[in-house]
Structure formats: C-alpha cells, structure tokens
Design a protein around this motif. Structure first.
Motif, PDB file in Angstrom:
ATOM      1  N   LEU A 286       0.828  -1.192   0.000  1.00 57.69           N
ATOM      2  CA  LEU A 286       0.000   0.000   0.000  1.00 57.69           C
ATOM      3  C   LEU A 286       0.865   1.245   0.000  1.00 57.69           C
ATOM      4  O   LEU A 286       1.879   1.299   0.704  1.00 57.69           O
ATOM      5  CB  LEU A 286      -0.877   0.033   1.256  1.00 57.69           C
TER       6      LEU A 286
ATOM      7  N   LYS B 157       1.563   5.112   1.098  1.00 60.79           N
ATOM      8  CA  LYS B 157       1.279   5.827   2.342  1.00 60.79           C
ATOM      9  C   LYS B 157      -0.083   6.529   2.248  1.00 60.79           C
ATOM     10  O   LYS B 157      -0.852   6.539   3.215  1.00 60.79           O
ATOM     11  CB  LYS B 157       2.407   6.837   2.622  1.00 60.79           C
TER      12      LYS B 157
ATOM     13  N   GLU C  82      -2.762   3.841   2.627  1.00 68.02           N
ATOM     14  CA  GLU C  82      -2.765   3.362   4.016  1.00 68.02           C
ATOM     15  C   GLU C  82      -3.437   4.368   4.944  1.00 68.02           C
ATOM     16  O   GLU C  82      -4.280   3.999   5.776  1.00 68.02           O
ATOM     17  CB  GLU C  82      -1.343   3.079   4.483  1.00 68.02           C
ATOM     18  N   ASP C  83      -3.091   5.647   4.789  1.00 65.81           N
ATOM     19  CA  ASP C  83      -3.703   6.686   5.624  1.00 65.81           C
ATOM     20  C   ASP C  83      -5.207   6.779   5.380  1.00 65.81           C
ATOM     21  O   ASP C  83      -5.987   6.903   6.330  1.00 65.81           O
ATOM     22  CB  ASP C  83      -3.042   8.042   5.362  1.00 65.81           C
TER      23      ASP C  83
ATOM     24  N   ASN D 119      -6.930   3.809   6.947  1.00 63.80           N
ATOM     25  CA  ASN D 119      -6.971   3.975   8.401  1.00 63.80           C
ATOM     26  C   ASN D 119      -8.045   4.985   8.817  1.00 63.80           C
ATOM     27  O   ASN D 119      -8.693   4.814   9.850  1.00 63.80           O
ATOM     28  CB  ASN D 119      -5.594   4.352   8.947  1.00 63.80           C
TER      29      ASN D 119
ATOM     30  N   VAL E  86      -5.599  -3.959   5.342  1.00 64.94           N
ATOM     31  CA  VAL E  86      -4.429  -3.076   5.483  1.00 64.94           C
ATOM     32  C   VAL E  86      -3.209  -3.891   5.914  1.00 64.94           C
ATOM     33  O   VAL E  86      -2.125  -3.789   5.313  1.00 64.94           O
ATOM     34  CB  VAL E  86      -4.710  -1.930   6.483  1.00 64.94           C
TER      35      VAL E  86
ATOM     36  N   GLY F 177       0.584  -2.848   5.063  1.00 65.64           N
ATOM     37  CA  GLY F 177       0.406  -1.620   5.825  1.00 65.64           C
ATOM     38  C   GLY F 177       0.292  -1.934   7.308  1.00 65.64           C
ATOM     39  O   GLY F 177       0.551  -3.059   7.744  1.00 65.64           O
ATOM     40  N   HIS F 178      -0.062  -0.929   8.068  1.00 66.49           N
ATOM     41  CA  HIS F 178      -0.258  -1.086   9.502  1.00 66.49           C
ATOM     42  C   HIS F 178      -1.579  -0.425   9.862  1.00 66.49           C
ATOM     43  O   HIS F 178      -1.689   0.804   9.862  1.00 66.49           O
ATOM     44  CB  HIS F 178       0.896  -0.435  10.267  1.00 66.49           C
TER      45      HIS F 178
END
Length: 172
Positions: free
Chosen positions: A2, A4, A7-8, A11, A61, A66-67
């Motif tokens: 992913l 950034k 990912e953001d 989230n 994610v 990703g995290h």
C-alpha cells in the motif's frame, strides 16, 4: 504494498467504521431503555455489522503490508427526541459513510491501486444497501405518524426487515 496515501485513507475509514459501530450501539441502548426491543435488537445487529466492516479493513491493510491503526473515537450522541429522529440520524450517517467510501475509491484510482479499488467495491455495494434500508425505515416511520399501534407493529417487525437493492439482487 500500500502507498502511504492509501494506508492513511484506509486507516481513516477504519475509524469511520468503528465510530459507526459506536453510534449504532448508542442508538441500541437508547431504544432499549425506551422499551423498543425490536429497534434495539436491530441497532445492536447494525453495530456488530459495522464492527465487522472495520475488521475487514484492518485485515486488508495489514495483509497488504500496511499497519492498521486503531485511533481514538468521537463519543456518539446517546439521546434522541424520538425514534424518528434517531433513524433520521442513522440515514444521515449512512450518507456520510457512502461519501467517505466514494472518496476512498477515488483515491485508490488516483494512486492506481487496483487491488484496493477491487476490494472497495464490496463497500460500495454495501453502502447502496445501507442507505436503502435507512430510507425504507424512514418511509415506514412517516407512514406510521403518531399511531402507537403502528409503532408497536414497526418495533415488532423491524428485526425481520429486508430490502433488496439493484446492488444485492442477483441477475436472473
């Protein structure tokens, strides 16, 4: 992997889904203490469903490198003037969630992340259904008006409410 940006954005959607679960849980509690057992059971189920939507995003994610981040949530409104107002708020919230999903789809296309775009199509279809259910409920509430007998029947029947949309109907 992913980006950034994706990912953001995912989230952010995780937080939206978690807040949705909390909003519907608060609605379930309000309905329960008002004696609306059917409405409260419907809202408890909606809360569980929103949590599942959140978990589906969390897993996606993390599986894509990703995290997933679990963030602080805004406290939901816990009182309503009427069950009609509560369902109006539910509809408004579903429209907000649809807009959020649409923005996420837009970002995935800008980023040329077709795997995320494909994954998000389930959410697009789900939001069509969620808005249709909320709109149907409001139509029924408007038909009931101030009729207490109608409210009793509505409360009894809402747990079995089904709405078939173009997005959920299978081709014949």
């Amino acid at each position: 992997m992913l980006s950034k940006t994706i990912e953001d954005a995912l989230n952010t959607q995780i937080r939206v889904e978690a807040e949705s679960s909390q909003i519907y849980l608060a609605m379930a509690c309000w309905a329960e203490v008002k004696g609306l057992e059917g409405v409260s059971n419907f809202m408890y189920a909606q809360s569980d469903e929103e949590r599942e939507h959140m978990l589906k995003l969390v897993k996606f994610v993390n599986e894509r490198g990703g995290h997933a981040k679990i963030s602080q949530l805004k406290a939901p409104n816990v009182t309503f003037k009427s069950f009609k107002e509560m369902f109006e708020k539910l509809f408004e919230h579903e429209v907000f969630v649809s807009q959020s999903i649409n923005e996420l789809v837009h970002i995935s296309l800008q980023e040329k992340d077709y795997a995320t775009h494909n994954f998000l199509q389930w959410y697009v279809a789900e939001q069509i259904e969620e808005e249709a259910v909320a709109r149907t409920i409001l139509d029924k509430i408007n038909m009931i008006g101030d009729d207490k007998g109608g409210l009793y029947l509505f409360d009894r029947d809402i747990e079995n409410l089904t709405v078939t949309t173009a997005a959920t109907k299978s081709p014949e």
